[in-house]
Design a protein around this motif. Structure first.
Motif, short mmCIF file in Angstrom:
data_model
loop_
_atom_site.label_atom_id
_atom_site.label_comp_id
_atom_site.label_asym_id
_atom_site.label_seq_id
_atom_site.Cartn_x
_atom_site.Cartn_y
_atom_site.Cartn_z
N ASP A 216 43.58 51.97 46.88
CA ASP A 216 43.08 52.78 45.76
C ASP A 216 42.25 53.91 46.35
N LEU A 217 42.78 55.12 46.32
CA LEU A 217 42.16 56.27 46.95
C LEU A 217 41.13 56.96 46.07
N ARG A 218 40.87 56.41 44.90
CA ARG A 218 39.95 57.06 43.97
C ARG A 218 38.49 56.85 44.36
N ARG A 219 37.66 57.76 43.89
CA ARG A 219 36.22 57.63 44.04
C ARG A 219 35.73 56.53 43.10
N ALA A 220 34.53 56.01 43.36
CA ALA A 220 33.98 54.93 42.55
C ALA A 220 33.92 55.27 41.06
N PHE B 236 47.69 38.04 40.72
CA PHE B 236 47.43 39.12 41.68
C PHE B 236 46.60 38.61 42.85
N ARG B 237 47.12 38.78 44.06
CA ARG B 237 46.41 38.34 45.27
C ARG B 237 46.43 39.38 46.37
N ALA B 238 46.85 40.59 46.05
CA ALA B 238 46.97 41.62 47.07
C ALA B 238 45.60 42.04 47.61
N GLN B 239 45.59 42.41 48.87
CA GLN B 239 44.39 43.00 49.47
C GLN B 239 44.19 44.38 48.84
N VAL B 240 42.99 44.67 48.37
CA VAL B 240 42.68 45.97 47.79
C VAL B 240 41.81 46.75 48.77
N ILE B 241 42.26 47.91 49.13
CA ILE B 241 41.51 48.79 50.03
C ILE B 241 40.93 49.94 49.21
N ASP B 242 39.61 50.00 49.13
CA ASP B 242 38.92 51.09 48.45
C ASP B 242 37.57 51.28 49.11
N ASN B 243 36.81 52.27 48.68
CA ASN B 243 35.44 52.42 49.18
C ASN B 243 34.62 53.27 48.21
N ASP B 244 33.32 53.26 48.42
CA ASP B 244 32.39 54.04 47.59
C ASP B 244 31.78 55.19 48.36
N LEU B 245 32.34 55.53 49.50
CA LEU B 245 31.78 56.60 50.31
C LEU B 245 31.85 57.93 49.57
N HIS C 45 38.14 59.58 53.00
CA HIS C 45 39.58 59.56 53.24
C HIS C 45 39.87 58.98 54.62
N VAL C 46 39.08 59.38 55.61
CA VAL C 46 39.29 58.85 56.96
C VAL C 46 39.18 57.33 56.95
N ASP C 47 38.19 56.80 56.25
CA ASP C 47 38.04 55.35 56.17
C ASP C 47 39.24 54.70 55.48
N GLY D 246 53.67 42.97 54.35
CA GLY D 246 54.60 43.12 53.24
C GLY D 246 54.44 44.44 52.53
N PRO D 247 54.99 44.56 51.31
CA PRO D 247 54.97 45.82 50.56
C PRO D 247 53.57 46.32 50.24
N VAL D 248 53.46 47.65 50.19
CA VAL D 248 52.18 48.33 50.00
C VAL D 248 52.30 49.33 48.85
N LEU D 249 51.25 49.44 48.05
CA LEU D 249 51.15 50.47 47.02
C LEU D 249 49.95 51.34 47.33
N ILE D 250 50.15 52.65 47.41
CA ILE D 250 49.04 53.59 47.54
C ILE D 250 48.96 54.41 46.25
N HIS D 251 47.75 54.67 45.80
CA HIS D 251 47.61 55.44 44.57
C HIS D 251 46.24 56.09 44.49
N CYS D 252 46.17 57.14 43.67
CA CYS D 252 44.89 57.74 43.32
C CYS D 252 44.87 57.86 41.81
N ALA D 253 44.36 58.94 41.26
CA ALA D 253 44.32 59.08 39.80
C ALA D 253 45.67 59.54 39.26
#
Length: 257
Positions: A58-62, A76-85, A124-126, A140-147
């Motif tokens: 999830d490439l969105r801001r907090a 749902f058990r997927a690893q979620v990658i996001d940050n609040d930077l 974004h670098v993170d 396995g399969p990956v989903l990338i998304h923003c807004a």
């Protein structure tokens, strides 16, 4: 062949694999990109759940995640990658909209400058670093998304295509697939109202279309900025995002058929 996966409440959902790459071909059904899933219907959730996703980036801001929280499917058990930077300051896009004169030229100028900055933004670098690390783990399969699934998502997909050995023409073609006339017909009016909430009045149809669209010059601005700063995209991937020889080998083994 269409890469779009039609969903009712999730825009711009598509497979960004299955391109000729590095003498072979990227796998289909492994790499997906989309807009946010806050409006996903139950049927959409069932369809996404059937993809077997193990990682969601999830490439969105907090504040964006808080305004439009993602809906998840049962189990749902997927690893979620996001940050609040960088989430504590004003969103540059919203700041731009408050002063936008509704001209297409003003919008395009902002977008080009924005794309020049995107590869180097700490948040974004993170996120990009952790995404490529997840790909190297080959779970396995990956989903990338923003807004909207077009700018931040478009850059990350383009970097993936470059790493995989996809041609520049195909890389740009995938990026431009966001420009779907049917998508504008579905959401153009709603986006006009959204823009008016920041600009004070509804922009012209041409300006709304421009705000929803992507242009080749945008993604090429990112690539040119990367090459100017690091000499090559490969050097950026290695020195900034940590994709060393071992990680590259693992990612290629995972994404290439």
């Amino acid at each position: 062949m269409t890469r779009h996966i039609p969903l009712q409440g999730v825009e711009n959902f598509r497979d960004y694999g299955d391109y000729a790459a590095g003498g072979g071909r990227m796998k289909r059904g492994l790499l997906f990109r989309a807009a946010h899933q806050a409006d996903a219907t139950d049927a959409d959730l069932e369809a996404m759940g059937a993809l077997g996703l193990v990682t969601v980036v999830d490439l969105r801001r907090a504040p964006e995640r808080q305004r439009e929280p993602s809906r998840r499917w049962t189990g749902f058990r997927a690893q979620v990658i996001d940050n609040d930077l960088g989430g504590e300051g004003d969103d540059p896009w919203l700041a731009f909209l408050r002063g936008w004169d509704h001209s297409e030229a003003d919008l395009r100028g902002y977008m080009v400058e924005s794309y020049r900055r995107k590869p180097f933004t700490p948040r974004h670098v993170d996120l990009f670093t952790r995404y490529f690390a997840a790909l190297a783990q080959a779970k396995g399969p990956v989903l990338i998304h923003c807004a909207a699934g077009k700018d931040r998502t478009g850059l990350l997909a383009a970097l993936t295509h470059h790493l995989a050995g996809v041609s520049r023409d195909d890389l740009v073609e995938d990026y431009l697939a966001t420009n779907d006339p049917e998508r504008y017909a579905r959401i153009g009016e709603r986006i006009g109202r959204y823009l008016a909430s920041y600009t004070g009045s509804v922009p012209s149809e041409a300006a709304i279309r421009a705000a929803l669209a992507v242009e080749a010059e945008y993604i090429l601005a990112s690539i040119e900025a990367i090459e100017a700063a690091h000499g090559s995209v490969d050097a950026y991937l290695e020195t900034v995002l940590g994709v060393d020889a071992a990680a590259r080998k693992a990612i290629l083994a995972h994404v290439l058929a």
